[in-house]
Design a protein around this motif. Structure first.
Motif, PDB file in Angstrom:
ATOM      1  N   ASN A 126       0.872  -0.846   0.048  1.00 44.18           N
ATOM      2  CA  ASN A 126       0.021  -0.108   0.003  1.00 44.18           C
ATOM      3  C   ASN A 126       0.875   1.304  -0.098  1.00 44.18           C
ATOM      4  N   CYS A 127       0.334   2.390  -0.772  1.00 39.29           N
ATOM      5  CA  CYS A 127       1.036   3.513  -0.888  1.00 39.29           C
ATOM      6  C   CYS A 127       0.401   4.600  -0.459  1.00 39.29           C
ATOM      7  N   ARG A 128       1.162   5.735   0.111  1.00 40.30           N
ATOM      8  CA  ARG A 128       0.806   6.987   0.418  1.00 40.30           C
ATOM      9  C   ARG A 128       1.782   8.010   0.157  1.00 40.30           C
ATOM     10  N   ILE A 129       1.377   9.101  -0.072  1.00 41.27           N
ATOM     11  CA  ILE A 129       2.276  10.332   0.135  1.00 41.27           C
ATOM     12  C   ILE A 129       2.739  10.469   1.292  1.00 41.27           C
ATOM     13  N   SER A 130       3.926  10.621   1.540  1.00 40.22           N
ATOM     14  CA  SER A 130       4.777  10.836   2.852  1.00 40.22           C
ATOM     15  C   SER A 130       4.442  12.237   3.170  1.00 40.22           C
ATOM     16  N   LYS A 131       4.134  12.543   4.588  1.00 39.32           N
ATOM     17  CA  LYS A 131       3.967  13.745   5.380  1.00 39.32           C
ATOM     18  C   LYS A 131       5.312  13.870   6.117  1.00 39.32           C
ATOM     19  N   ASP A 132       6.037  13.071   6.099  1.00 39.13           N
ATOM     20  CA  ASP A 132       7.488  13.129   6.917  1.00 39.13           C
ATOM     21  C   ASP A 132       8.482  13.893   5.878  1.00 39.13           C
ATOM     22  N   GLU A 133       8.454  15.251   6.640  1.00 41.35           N
ATOM     23  CA  GLU A 133       9.413  16.086   5.692  1.00 41.35           C
ATOM     24  C   GLU A 133      10.821  15.842   5.652  1.00 41.35           C
ATOM     25  N   SER A 134      11.193  15.245   6.867  1.00 36.76           N
ATOM     26  CA  SER A 134      12.707  14.677   6.944  1.00 36.76           C
ATOM     27  C   SER A 134      13.174  13.676   5.866  1.00 36.76           C
ATOM     28  N   LEU A 135      11.957  12.762   5.583  1.00 34.86           N
ATOM     29  CA  LEU A 135      12.271  11.963   4.358  1.00 34.86           C
ATOM     30  C   LEU A 135      12.911  12.265   3.137  1.00 34.86           C
ATOM     31  N   ARG A 136      12.120  13.642   2.705  1.00 35.56           N
ATOM     32  CA  ARG A 136      12.756  14.359   1.519  1.00 35.56           C
ATOM     33  C   ARG A 136      14.128  14.574   1.494  1.00 35.56           C
ATOM     34  N   SER A 137      14.838  14.916   2.638  1.00 36.47           N
ATOM     35  CA  SER A 137      16.253  15.024   2.829  1.00 36.47           C
ATOM     36  C   SER A 137      16.991  13.521   2.933  1.00 36.47           C
ATOM     37  N   LYS A 138      16.558  12.913   3.703  1.00 32.03           N
ATOM     38  CA  LYS A 138      17.196  11.377   3.374  1.00 32.03           C
ATOM     39  C   LYS A 138      17.115  10.781   2.044  1.00 32.03           C
ATOM     40  N   VAL A 139      16.138  11.172   1.459  1.00 26.93           N
ATOM     41  CA  VAL A 139      15.952  10.234  -0.006  1.00 26.93           C
ATOM     42  C   VAL A 139      16.726  11.119  -1.081  1.00 26.93           C
ATOM     43  N   TRP A 140      17.009  12.524  -0.721  1.00 19.59           N
ATOM     44  CA  TRP A 140      17.512  13.283  -1.664  1.00 19.59           C
ATOM     45  C   TRP A 140      18.965  12.641  -2.385  1.00 19.59           C
ATOM     46  N   ARG A 141      19.199  12.560  -3.562  1.00 19.86           N
ATOM     47  CA  ARG A 141      20.602  12.486  -3.974  1.00 19.86           C
ATOM     48  C   ARG A 141      20.739  13.479  -5.343  1.00 19.86           C
ATOM     49  N   GLU A 142      21.898  13.567  -5.735  1.00 20.70           N
ATOM     50  CA  GLU A 142      22.419  14.593  -6.742  1.00 20.70           C
ATOM     51  C   GLU A 142      21.731  14.149  -8.049  1.00 20.70           C
ATOM     52  N   ASP A 143      21.378  12.967  -8.401  1.00 15.28           N
ATOM     53  CA  ASP A 143      20.906  12.742  -9.886  1.00 15.28           C
ATOM     54  C   ASP A 143      19.429  12.978  -9.799  1.00 15.28           C
ATOM     55  N   LEU A 144      18.673  13.291  -8.830  1.00 15.37           N
ATOM     56  CA  LEU A 144      17.502  13.824  -8.839  1.00 15.37           C
ATOM     57  C   LEU A 144      17.301  15.216  -9.218  1.00 15.37           C
ATOM     58  N   LYS A 145      18.530  16.107  -9.391  1.00 12.16           N
ATOM     59  CA  LYS A 145      18.562  17.289  -9.841  1.00 12.16           C
ATOM     60  C   LYS A 145      18.057  17.359 -11.246  1.00 12.16           C
ATOM     61  N   HIS A 146      18.078  16.457 -12.109  1.00  7.56           N
ATOM     62  CA  HIS A 146      17.664  16.407 -13.453  1.00  7.56           C
ATOM     63  C   HIS A 146      15.929  16.623 -13.368  1.00  7.56           C
ATOM     64  N   TRP A 147      15.370  16.430 -12.294  1.00 11.02           N
ATOM     65  CA  TRP A 147      13.901  16.916 -12.195  1.00 11.02           C
ATOM     66  C   TRP A 147      13.703  17.697 -11.197  1.00 11.02           C
ATOM     67  N   PHE A 148      14.198  17.976 -10.068  1.00  7.95           N
ATOM     68  CA  PHE A 148      13.856  18.678  -8.986  1.00  7.95           C
ATOM     69  C   PHE A 148      15.157  19.689  -8.570  1.00  7.95           C
ATOM     70  N   SER A 149      14.641  20.921  -8.091  1.00  4.23           N
ATOM     71  CA  SER A 149      15.904  21.845  -7.830  1.00  4.23           C
ATOM     72  C   SER A 149      16.442  21.447  -6.386  1.00  4.23           C
ATOM     73  N   GLY A 150      15.757  20.492  -5.609  1.00  7.58           N
ATOM     74  CA  GLY A 150      16.431  20.277  -4.440  1.00  7.58           C
ATOM     75  C   GLY A 150      15.410  19.566  -3.630  1.00  7.58           C
ATOM     76  N   PRO A 151      15.832  19.064  -2.341  1.00  5.27           N
ATOM     77  CA  PRO A 151      14.828  18.254  -1.459  1.00  5.27           C
ATOM     78  C   PRO A 151      13.643  19.391  -1.070  1.00  5.27           C
ATOM     79  N   ASP A 152      13.817  20.588  -1.171  1.00  6.67           N
ATOM     80  CA  ASP A 152      12.769  21.547  -0.600  1.00  6.67           C
ATOM     81  C   ASP A 152      12.143  21.904  -1.960  1.00  6.67           C
ATOM     82  N   ASP A 153      12.278  21.290  -3.195  1.00 12.10           N
ATOM     83  CA  ASP A 153      11.310  21.712  -4.021  1.00 12.10           C
ATOM     84  C   ASP A 153       9.947  21.272  -3.863  1.00 12.10           C
ATOM     85  N   PRO A 154       8.960  22.110  -4.093  1.00 11.68           N
ATOM     86  CA  PRO A 154       7.688  21.804  -3.588  1.00 11.68           C
ATOM     87  C   PRO A 154       6.818  20.518  -4.428  1.00 11.68           C
TER      88      PRO A 154
END
Length: 144
Positions: A84-112
């Motif tokens: 089962n899947c849900r959109i996480s409300k845990d803001e700290s996960l965005r920083s934990k999951v962030w890695r540089e190759d995601l910059k192709h799609w997002f400006s950073g872990p704080d990208d809305p």
């Protein structure tokens, strides 16, 4: 095999395979796409954009299926996860999951638009490098 040992071996397979196929349901039809895979034990996280169809699909139907492991040679790990899947409300996960190759799609872990899909496994079928298939199932609430 003890459940804790099986969980440890599945977690090790998650470490070895940073990508998976994610299956969702749109209406009554399956949709599958490749996703970068992150995890903490059997807690599985996928990074995506809030603007994707998969977010709409998951809000309508949170059932997912993950498949990963086969690397083109035999024997290989094969892991199939129903969950089962849900959109996480845990803001700290965005920083934990962030890695540089995601910059192709997002400006950073704080990208809305950067959101984390949190997958709760219900059943896992695990075949480690050609050995016998092992089944892990989440315990039901109140059942031990």
């Amino acid at each position: 095999m003890e459940k804790k040992e099986l969980e440890s071996r599945i977690s090790a397979a998650l470490d070895r395979h940073p990508y998976c196929s994610l299956g969702t349901v749109e209406g009554n039809r399956p949709k599958v796409r490749y996703m970068a895979l992150f995890h903490d034990g059997l807690n599985i996280h996928l990074a995506t954009s809030r603007k994707t169809q998969k977010v709409d699909e998951l809000e309508a139907n949170p059932n997912v299926y993950l498949l990963f492991g086969y690397d083109g040679s035999w024997p290989s790990d094969v892991v199939e996860i129903e969950g089962n899947c849900r959109i996480s409300k845990d803001e700290s996960l965005r920083s934990k999951v962030w890695r540089e190759d995601l910059k192709h799609w997002f400006s950073g872990p704080d990208d809305p638009d950067f959101v984390i899909l949190d997958i709760e496994p219900v059943r896992i079928e695990f075949t480690e490098k050609g050995s016998e298939r092992l089944i892990w199932e989440r315990e039901k609430a109140g059942v031990r």
